[in-house]
Design a protein around this motif. Structure first.
Motif: not given
Length: 134
Positions: A115-120, A127-134, A85-89
Motif C-alpha cells: 500500500h505504501f511502496d511507492l517505487d515498487g 521517505d515512504e515511511f514518512k508518507v505513510m505516517m503523515m 538495512r535501511r528499509f522495512i521488509t
C-alpha cells in the motif's frame, strides 16, 4: 481549539516586553551571549531589518517542530529496521507487529507494505515511511 500559530503568537508576546512586535529573548531563553543572539537573529530575520518579528518567530518555531517530528519519525522507523538495512521488509514488519501484539503473516505484511511502496521495490524506505505516517 487554539491553532498552533496562535499559540506561537501568545508565546512571542510574552517575550515582546515593550510591545514593539520584536523579540530576541524568545529565541534565546536569555541564555545566549550577545554575539550568539546576533547570529541567531540574522539567520531568522526575513526582512533584513536586524529584528525578530512575529513571522520570523513563527517560522523558527514551525521549523523546530518539523525537525522534532522528523526525529521522532526516524526513531520510529529505526524500530522496524533491523540487520543494518535501511528499509522495512515484510519480515521486519511482521517481527515488530508481533512485538506489539499483532500477529500477521508474511503475506499480510507484504500486502501492508504494498500500500505504501511507492517505487515498487517490495520494501518501505524512510521517505515512504514518512508518507505513510503523515
Amino acid at each position: 481549539m487554539v491553532r498552533l500559530t496562535e499559540q506561537y503568537e501568545r508565546v512571542f508576546r510574552c517575550f515582546d516586553e515593550d510591545g514593539d512586535a520584536e523579540a530576541t529573548h524568545a529565541l534565546t531563553g536569555g541564555e545566549l551571549v550577545l554575539q550568539e543572539v546576533e547570529v541567531a537573529v540574522e539567520s531568522l530575520d526575513s526582512d533584513g531589518d536586524g529584528l525578530l518579528c512575529l513571522e520570523d518567530f513563527i517560522g523558527f518555531m514551525e521549523g523546530r517542530a518539523e525537525e522534532e517530528k522528523m526525529g521522532d519519525l526516524r526513531e520510529a522507523f529505526g524500530m522496524y529496521v533491523t540487520d543494518g538495512r535501511r528499509f522495512i521488509t515484510s519480515e521486519t514488519l511482521k517481527r515488530m507487529l508481533s512485538r506489539l501484539g499483532q500477529s500477521k503473516t508474511v503475506d499480510e505484511c507484504e500486502a501492508m507494505i504494498g500500500h505504501f511502496d511507492l517505487d515498487g521495490d517490495g520494501v518501505i524506505s524512510f521517505d515512504e515511511f514518512k508518507v505513510m505516517m503523515m
